[in-house]
Motif scaffolding. Structure first.
Motif, PDB file in Angstrom:
ATOM      1  N   PRO A 160       1.041  -1.298   0.142  1.00  0.00           N
ATOM      2  CA  PRO A 160      -0.313   0.204   0.118  1.00  0.00           C
ATOM      3  C   PRO A 160       0.648   1.525   0.611  1.00  0.00           C
ATOM      4  O   PRO A 160       2.162   1.174   0.457  1.00  0.00           O
ATOM      5  N   PRO A 161       0.514   2.129  -0.475  1.00  0.00           N
ATOM      6  CA  PRO A 161       1.370   3.528  -0.958  1.00  0.00           C
ATOM      7  C   PRO A 161       1.384   4.148   0.384  1.00  0.00           C
ATOM      8  O   PRO A 161       2.604   4.900   0.590  1.00  0.00           O
ATOM      9  N   ALA A 162       0.305   4.070   1.145  1.00  0.00           N
ATOM     10  CA  ALA A 162       0.742   4.821   2.591  1.00  0.00           C
ATOM     11  C   ALA A 162       2.363   3.854   3.716  1.00  0.00           C
ATOM     12  O   ALA A 162       3.257   4.649   3.952  1.00  0.00           O
ATOM     13  N   MET A 163       1.651   2.264   3.597  1.00  0.00           N
ATOM     14  CA  MET A 163       3.075   1.768   3.871  1.00  0.00           C
ATOM     15  C   MET A 163       4.622   1.733   3.796  1.00  0.00           C
ATOM     16  O   MET A 163       5.334   1.920   4.173  1.00  0.00           O
ATOM     17  N   ARG A 164       4.078   1.820   2.615  1.00  0.00           N
ATOM     18  CA  ARG A 164       5.530   1.828   1.022  1.00  0.00           C
ATOM     19  C   ARG A 164       6.181   3.498   1.582  1.00  0.00           C
ATOM     20  O   ARG A 164       7.221   3.453   1.672  1.00  0.00           O
ATOM     21  N   ALA A 165       5.112   4.675   2.053  1.00  0.00           N
ATOM     22  CA  ALA A 165       6.207   5.754   2.200  1.00  0.00           C
ATOM     23  C   ALA A 165       6.332   6.015   3.679  1.00  0.00           C
ATOM     24  O   ALA A 165       8.144   6.680   4.055  1.00  0.00           O
ATOM     25  N   GLN A 166       5.867   5.062   4.497  1.00  0.00           N
ATOM     26  CA  GLN A 166       6.237   4.853   5.768  1.00  0.00           C
ATOM     27  C   GLN A 166       7.573   4.330   5.992  1.00  0.00           C
ATOM     28  O   GLN A 166       8.334   4.366   6.807  1.00  0.00           O
ATOM     29  N   LEU A 167       7.676   3.444   5.364  1.00  0.00           N
ATOM     30  CA  LEU A 167       8.858   2.462   5.509  1.00  0.00           C
ATOM     31  C   LEU A 167      10.249   2.676   4.369  1.00  0.00           C
ATOM     32  O   LEU A 167      11.297   2.546   4.389  1.00  0.00           O
ATOM     33  N   GLY A 168       9.937   3.900   3.540  1.00  0.00           N
ATOM     34  CA  GLY A 168      10.786   4.910   3.249  1.00  0.00           C
ATOM     35  C   GLY A 168      11.248   3.633   1.404  1.00  0.00           C
ATOM     36  O   GLY A 168      12.416   4.040   1.370  1.00  0.00           O
ATOM     37  N   LEU A 169      10.834   3.610   1.140  1.00  0.00           N
ATOM     38  CA  LEU A 169      10.561   2.542   0.115  1.00  0.00           C
ATOM     39  C   LEU A 169      10.058   3.126  -1.453  1.00  0.00           C
ATOM     40  O   LEU A 169       9.176   2.915  -1.342  1.00  0.00           O
ATOM     41  N   ALA A 170      10.988   3.514  -1.918  1.00  0.00           N
ATOM     42  CA  ALA A 170      11.055   4.107  -3.217  1.00  0.00           C
ATOM     43  C   ALA A 170      11.118   3.632  -4.421  1.00  0.00           C
ATOM     44  O   ALA A 170      11.758   2.789  -4.338  1.00  0.00           O
ATOM     45  N   ALA A 171      10.120   3.073  -5.046  1.00  0.00           N
ATOM     46  CA  ALA A 171      10.328   2.300  -6.043  1.00  0.00           C
ATOM     47  C   ALA A 171       9.450   2.769  -7.192  1.00  0.00           C
ATOM     48  O   ALA A 171       8.551   3.403  -7.487  1.00  0.00           O
ATOM     49  N   ARG A 172      10.609   3.006  -8.549  1.00  0.00           N
ATOM     50  CA  ARG A 172       9.923   3.107  -9.478  1.00  0.00           C
ATOM     51  C   ARG A 172       8.689   2.860 -10.331  1.00  0.00           C
ATOM     52  O   ARG A 172       8.933   0.862  -9.909  1.00  0.00           O
ATOM     53  N   PRO A 173       7.841   2.772 -10.489  1.00  0.00           N
ATOM     54  CA  PRO A 173       6.721   2.514 -10.686  1.00  0.00           C
ATOM     55  C   PRO A 173       7.220   1.350 -12.008  1.00  0.00           C
ATOM     56  O   PRO A 173       7.274   1.650 -12.814  1.00  0.00           O
ATOM     57  N   LEU A 174       5.826   0.230 -11.179  1.00  0.00           N
ATOM     58  CA  LEU A 174       6.108  -1.227 -12.983  1.00  0.00           C
ATOM     59  C   LEU A 174       5.434  -0.321 -14.035  1.00  0.00           C
ATOM     60  O   LEU A 174       4.872   0.122 -14.335  1.00  0.00           O
ATOM     61  N   ARG A 175       6.310  -1.091 -14.938  1.00  0.00           N
ATOM     62  CA  ARG A 175       5.482  -0.563 -16.322  1.00  0.00           C
ATOM     63  C   ARG A 175       5.065  -0.968 -16.640  1.00  0.00           C
ATOM     64  O   ARG A 175       4.080  -2.338 -16.234  1.00  0.00           O
ATOM     65  N   ARG A 176       3.576  -0.330 -18.045  1.00  0.00           N
ATOM     66  CA  ARG A 176       2.452  -1.340 -18.404  1.00  0.00           C
ATOM     67  C   ARG A 176       3.384  -3.438 -18.927  1.00  0.00           C
ATOM     68  O   ARG A 176       2.380  -3.567 -18.453  1.00  0.00           O
ATOM     69  N   ARG A 177       3.835  -2.813 -19.464  1.00  0.00           N
ATOM     70  CA  ARG A 177       4.448  -3.907 -20.227  1.00  0.00           C
ATOM     71  C   ARG A 177       5.338  -5.440 -19.122  1.00  0.00           C
ATOM     72  O   ARG A 177       5.010  -6.012 -19.180  1.00  0.00           O
ATOM     73  N   GLU A 178       5.482  -4.728 -17.891  1.00  0.00           N
ATOM     74  CA  GLU A 178       6.204  -5.379 -16.772  1.00  0.00           C
ATOM     75  C   GLU A 178       5.149  -5.401 -16.042  1.00  0.00           C
ATOM     76  O   GLU A 178       5.599  -7.230 -15.523  1.00  0.00           O
ATOM     77  N   ARG A 179       3.824  -5.466 -15.765  1.00  0.00           N
ATOM     78  CA  ARG A 179       2.408  -5.682 -15.985  1.00  0.00           C
ATOM     79  C   ARG A 179       2.223  -6.900 -16.453  1.00  0.00           C
ATOM     80  O   ARG A 179       1.408  -8.100 -15.846  1.00  0.00           O
ATOM     81  N   ALA A 180       2.682  -6.589 -17.694  1.00  0.00           N
ATOM     82  CA  ALA A 180       1.663  -8.081 -18.655  1.00  0.00           C
ATOM     83  C   ALA A 180       2.528  -8.405 -18.214  1.00  0.00           C
ATOM     84  O   ALA A 180       2.292  -9.951 -18.341  1.00  0.00           O
ATOM     85  N   LEU A 181       3.906  -8.966 -18.030  1.00  0.00           N
ATOM     86  CA  LEU A 181       4.872 -10.403 -18.636  1.00  0.00           C
ATOM     87  C   LEU A 181       4.196 -10.647 -17.136  1.00  0.00           C
ATOM     88  O   LEU A 181       4.436 -12.270 -17.076  1.00  0.00           O
ATOM     89  N   LEU A 182       4.833 -10.198 -16.007  1.00  0.00           N
ATOM     90  CA  LEU A 182       4.081 -10.661 -14.140  1.00  0.00           C
ATOM     91  C   LEU A 182       2.486 -11.704 -14.645  1.00  0.00           C
ATOM     92  O   LEU A 182       2.749 -12.778 -14.596  1.00  0.00           O
ATOM     93  N   ARG A 183       2.205 -10.835 -15.191  1.00  0.00           N
ATOM     94  CA  ARG A 183       0.223 -11.717 -15.927  1.00  0.00           C
ATOM     95  C   ARG A 183       0.434 -12.750 -16.498  1.00  0.00           C
ATOM     96  O   ARG A 183      -0.254 -13.966 -16.397  1.00  0.00           O
ATOM     97  N   LEU A 184       1.228 -12.648 -18.101  1.00  0.00           N
ATOM     98  CA  LEU A 184       1.495 -13.458 -18.628  1.00  0.00           C
ATOM     99  C   LEU A 184       2.223 -15.288 -17.690  1.00  0.00           C
ATOM    100  O   LEU A 184       2.135 -16.133 -17.804  1.00  0.00           O
ATOM    101  N   LEU A 185       3.562 -15.084 -16.660  1.00  0.00           N
ATOM    102  CA  LEU A 185       4.307 -15.290 -16.225  1.00  0.00           C
ATOM    103  C   LEU A 185       3.402 -16.406 -15.136  1.00  0.00           C
ATOM    104  O   LEU A 185       3.292 -17.649 -15.147  1.00  0.00           O
TER     105      LEU A 185
END
Length: 295
Positions: free
Chosen positions: A235-260
Motif C-alpha cells: 500500500p502506498p502509505a506503508m511504502r512511504a512509511q518504510l521509506g521504500l522509493a520504487a520506480r512504478p512498474l511499466r505496463r509491459r512489466e505488469r503484463a509480463l508478470l500476468r503472463l508468467l
C-alpha cells in the motif's frame, strides 16, 4: 526442456525439492482441495512476489526485524531461509494434517527461544501475540494481493473466505484472533502502520534479494522484476512509511508478470504440492472403494 526448467525453478523457490506431499496416502490437509487457499498458494509466480512483499512488511516492524535479522540465517543465506519459509507455507496448505501439526509445534518451540532487545532498548519475543499476528497476517495479505493482481482477480466473497480459511492454521502456530475478513485485515494494517519504520536493513534485504541465488540464472531477470513488483504491491502509505522509493512498474512489466503467472497456473508441474496433495487426498476414496469391492 522448458517444463523441466520451470518445474525445477518452482520447486527450488518453494523449498520443496525433497518434499513429498503424496504421503500419508488418504490423509486430508487442513483445508479441502476446493478452498480458495489451494488456488492462491498454487501459483509459484505470485507466491514469489507476495513472499517478498510480506517480508518487507514484517521487517518494517522493528521488533520483528531484530528477531529475524539477529536470530536467523536471513542476512547470510536469504535463499535458504526463503525456501524454508516457502516449504512451511506449502505444508500449511497442502501437507497432510499430521505433518502440518508437527511442523507448527516445532515452530512454536523455536519461537519460544527467540527474544532480545531492539537497538533502542525495546524487549521483543518471537512468541509475542502482537508480533505473531503481524507476521501471519502480512503473509496472508501479501500472497492474496499478489494472486489477485497477477494471476486471477478474486471477488470480495472469496477474499473474505480466504482469510477465514487461514484461521485454523494460524491457531496451530499460536496466533490469536487473526483477521477473518478483508475489512479486519485492513483495520489491522492501519493499526500497525504507525509502528513501522524505515531501516537500512530493508535496503540491504532488497539488494540481497535482487542478486541472491534464488532462481536459476536463466530466470534471474525475472527475480529482479519480482522484487520490484513486491515493493509495488505494498500500500502506498506503508511504502512511504518504510521509506521504500520504487520506480512504478511499466505496463509491459505488469503484463509480463500476468503472463508468467497465467503460464504457471496452467502448467501441470510434477513437483506441484497441490497436484501431489490432490493425489494423496484422492487416495482415501480409492482405498474406500477397494475395501467395499473386497467386502
Amino acid at each position: 526442456m522448458l517444463l523441466r526448467l520451470i518445474d525445477s525453478a518452482a520447486a527450488r523457490l518453494m523449498g520443496i525439492d525433497d518434499a513429498d506431499f503424496r504421503e500419508p496416502a488418504g490423509e486430508p490437509a487442513l483445508l479441502p482441495p476446493d478452498s480458495v487457499s489451494w488456488r492462491v498458494f498454487g501459483n509459484p509466480v505470485t507466491l514469489y512476489v507476495g513472499g517478498i512483499a510480506a517480508v518487507l512488511l514484517e521487517l518494517g516492524e522493528p521488533r520483528v526485524r531484530h528477531g529475524v535479522w539477529d536470530h536467523t540465517s536471513f542476512r547470510h543465506d536469504p535463499a535458504t531461509r526463503m525456501r524454508r519459509t516457502g516449504l512451511a507455507a506449502m505444508i500449511t496448505v497442502y501437507g497432510a494434517r499430521s505433518r502440518f501439526e508437527a511442523l507448527a509445534a516445532r515452530v512454536r518451540r523455536m519461537h519460544a527461544r527467540v527474544q532480545g532487545e531492539t537497538g533502542d532498548g525495546r524487549f521483543y519475543a518471537a512468541d509475542d501475540p502482537e508480533l505473531l499476528l503481524w507476521v501471519q497476517a502480512t503473509a496472508s495479505w501479501a500472497f492474496l494481493q499478489a494472486y489477485h493482481r497477477y494471476a486471477a482477480p478474486l471477488g470480495r466473497r472469496d477474499r473474505d473466505l480466504y482469510y477465514r480459511e487461514a484461521q485454523a492454521g494460524a491457531a496451530l502456530y499460536g496466533v490469536e484472533a487473526p483477521p477473518a475478513s478483508e475489512v479486519e485485515m485492513q483495520a489491522l494494517m492501519e493499526r500497525m502502520r504507525p509502528l513501522l519504520e524505515p531501516s537500512p536493513v530493508l535496503d540491504e534485504l532488497i539488494a540481497i534479494l535482487r542478486t541472491a541465488d534464488i532462481l536459476p540464472w536463466p530466470l534471474r531477470p525475472a527475480q529482479k522484476l519480482g522484487v520490484r513488483a513486491a515493493i509495488d504491491l505494498l500500500p502506498p502509505a506503508m511504502r512511504a512509511q518504510l521509506g521504500l522509493a520504487a520506480r512504478p512498474l511499466r505496463r509491459r512489466e505488469r503484463a509480463l508478470l500476468r503472463l508468467l503467472a497465467a503460464t504457471a497456473g496452467r502448467l501441470e508441474l510434477p513437483s506441484s504440492p497441490a497436484r501431489q496433495a490432490a493425489a494423496r487426498v484422492a487416495a482415501a476414496g480409492e482405498c474406500g472403494q477397494a475395501a467395499m469391492a473386497t467386502s
